[in-house]
Design an enzyme around this catalytic site. Sequence first.
Site, short mmCIF file in Angstrom:
data_model
loop_
_atom_site.label_atom_id
_atom_site.label_comp_id
_atom_site.label_asym_id
_atom_site.label_seq_id
_atom_site.Cartn_x
_atom_site.Cartn_y
_atom_site.Cartn_z
N CYS A 1 -58.35 -30.43 55.83
CA CYS A 1 -58.48 -31.81 55.33
C CYS A 1 -57.18 -32.58 55.60
CB CYS A 1 -58.77 -31.79 53.83
SG CYS A 1 -58.76 -33.42 53.06
N ASP B 1 -12.85 -56.72 45.00
CA ASP B 1 -12.86 -56.02 46.29
C ASP B 1 -11.66 -56.41 47.14
OD1 ASP B 1 -15.19 -54.76 45.59
OD2 ASP B 1 -16.50 -56.18 46.63
N LYS C 1 -28.84 -42.33 21.25
CA LYS C 1 -28.93 -41.04 21.94
C LYS C 1 -29.26 -41.33 23.40
CE LYS C 1 -31.07 -36.48 21.87
NZ LYS C 1 -31.36 -36.48 23.32
N ASP D 1 -16.67 -60.04 41.67
CA ASP D 1 -16.71 -58.81 42.48
C ASP D 1 -15.94 -59.00 43.78
OD1 ASP D 1 -18.25 -57.70 40.52
OD2 ASP D 1 -20.16 -57.89 41.60
N ARG E 1 -22.25 -29.64 31.22
CA ARG E 1 -22.45 -28.81 30.02
C ARG E 1 -22.74 -27.36 30.40
NH1 ARG E 1 -24.59 -30.11 24.97
NH2 ARG E 1 -25.72 -31.92 25.73
N GLU F 1 -25.29 -43.77 16.54
CA GLU F 1 -25.10 -44.27 17.89
C GLU F 1 -26.33 -43.92 18.73
OE1 GLU F 1 -21.61 -42.38 19.36
OE2 GLU F 1 -22.38 -40.35 19.09
#
Length: 778
Positions: free
Chosen positions: A529, A36, A172, A32, A193, A170
């Site tokens: 309360c 970077d 879901k 990483d 969607r 595959e």
Amino acid sequence: MADFHQEIERLRDEIRGHDRRYYVDATPTVSDQEYDRLLSRLKELEAAHPELVTPDSPTQRVAGEPIDGFQTVEHARRMYSIDNSYDAAELGEWARRCFEAVDPEIAALEAEITALGAEHEGLKGKRDDATTRRRKEIEDRRLELAGVRAERLAWGEEHGYPVDGGYTCEPKIDGVAVSLRYEEGKLVQALSRGDGRRGDDITANVRTIRSVPLTLSGKRPVPEVVEVRGEIVMPQADFERVNAALVAEGKEPIVNPRNGTAGTLKQLDPQVAAARGLRFIAHGQGELTGAPFATYEDWLAALADWGVPTNPLTKACGDMRAALAYIDGFATDRAGLGYGTDGVVVKVGRYDLQEQLGYTSRFPRWCMAYKYAAEQAVTELLEVDWQVGKTGKLTPRAKMTPVFVAGTTVQHATLHNLGEVRRKDIRTGDTVVIEKAGEIIPQVVSVVLEKRSAGATPIEPPVTCPVCGAEVLIEYDQRRQNDITSYQARVEREKKAAEKAGREPSEIPHPEPLSELDESGRYCSDPECPAQLKERLIHFAGRSQMDIDGMGEKVVEQLLDAGLVRSYGDLFSLHEKRDAVLALERMGEKKADNLFAGIEAAKQRGLARVLVGLGVRHVGSTASQILAAHYGSIDALTAASEEEIATFKVDGAESGIGDEIARSIAEYLRSAKGRHVIDELREAGVRLEETAADRPATLGAALAGKTLVVTGTLTKYSRSEIEGLIAQHGGKPTGSVSKSTDYLVAGEKAGSKLAKAEKLGVPVLSETDFEQLLAATD
């Protein structure tokens, strides 16, 4: 300049290659830190030479200022939902229909049967011997062919209903469906969607997701236009990281990864989306120019070549026997994936057969999702405490021996109410079965009675509030109460009918008296309360109410403990106590300024948000929107009589408010407490009017002209969320069932509204049915 240009292009290609190896190939080759370093060098060079910056540069994933809102755009090709089942036999029936529709042998048999039928029809009316013989030959042949067809279906069943090209299985993924549009290999648009026909343009946020390539490239030619469809998910590790940060900032944590994903994609500031660690996994295609792909497997191979991540667990299965074996195996394997799944999608692999099978008004006929039942676990119930909510309702909560279920360790579960406890005979010390309703909310399903110890003790409900000591009020099931209160009236009606008919009155069975089994809730009788105040303030500041940024549960607790807030009105003068606020633990200058800015912005939310924020019993977001839109101001609403509120009409139809909500809102606004709250808010400058601009935008017209009622305990949505979806998709959410109701959305313990809907013949939808309805066009 040439040297800089070459280095910039080299860095871009190198970074894209690392993205591909990390997100597509799962074989990263640099740390990483090294990644970077490369990105920092590219940013440095582009800053020095801004004329060389291009939109597809890796540095441009987060570019520009926060956006003002989301534009709704029509999909080039409709995004369908997927039909689903929890039953292997039902999945087999789907496979049988596919086999029957695309098997060449059956097609040949049916073609001959159809031709014989047409010939038989043409012989009608003729009586000569040759025609009679031919009719008999046709009938015999048709019977023979029907037998061969039945044998072919039996063969198909025995061999797992194989289709040419096979099936593809595959995972879901429990994420948010999106469509990515590439033109000339460049990402130009990302749409949610939405209602299937139109979705929100979320391009700015999707560009921040590092697993989404900004440019497609590979050995295979990239079509001029290609839409890649798939799911965006928030991995469990990132969900936990984000929630830890939100809690540390005093903000509300995200409920679950899917909600977190949806909320992140609707952030107006792409910087927020960039920090959330979302991932994209492709699983389908939309618009495509050029030569079509032959199979789904070919399509996935092309995506991988272009640098688009697909699911490595996708597997080709020759028949349903192999598919069911995959489903059984994945049931165990899915727990270690690190992101949410709730089943397996099975697809016919060949695209030409998919087109042959076609679509219903809501689903493709060529795929089916098998969903797993909610995961359960067994543990010991150690003790029960009673939590006090914003309305004063006392809810029993089970504390249990920690147990891992559906991806998280669970220690607490809701017991709903005393009636539920008594019906299930749940006792302290019992061994209990728990599950996550909708894989989100833990609840106790049952008791393992054979493991009950002698020391298991019945759960005793409180008779006074566990926080303030006030008397507890008991609420019972409304239907049972109605039976009892109407008993005497039924007796009187029978007496009169008998007297008129000159007979002895029939005996009316006396209903059983109310008992703990009928109890639906306990409430603290003291509106002052402290526990109620805490929950009311948390609710008031919540996203769906006044949306006060930076005011989560922890901050509310700090403000109450320090005595800085004792009412809603106190929130809006909090800036006057800046030094005291800064003295709170972990409250720095920036955090305090953000809190004050959030409180100031909340003043302009409008009447509907104020009404739902006040937490008046029975008054949710839908009722608040209806009331605010009709009356326009708090003064007009306060001046209206209870009867007017219950009976006003919207566009000539019942508003859906009804007697119960009308009584509750009228009593609150006329009470000393309600008047005091409204006066405080008015004095603080909170806007108590409603304009058209305050109302939520409509996302689509899937429910246009439809009236829906929501009832029962939901698992995927809060009541306000699902009613908000109804309104946003063109429907009208109301509170009471009538002949004009088009659908009832029913959760668990739906009660009297479900009974009335069934009596009136109103269609009843589960939450899954509701989601599917949003994608419908008919």
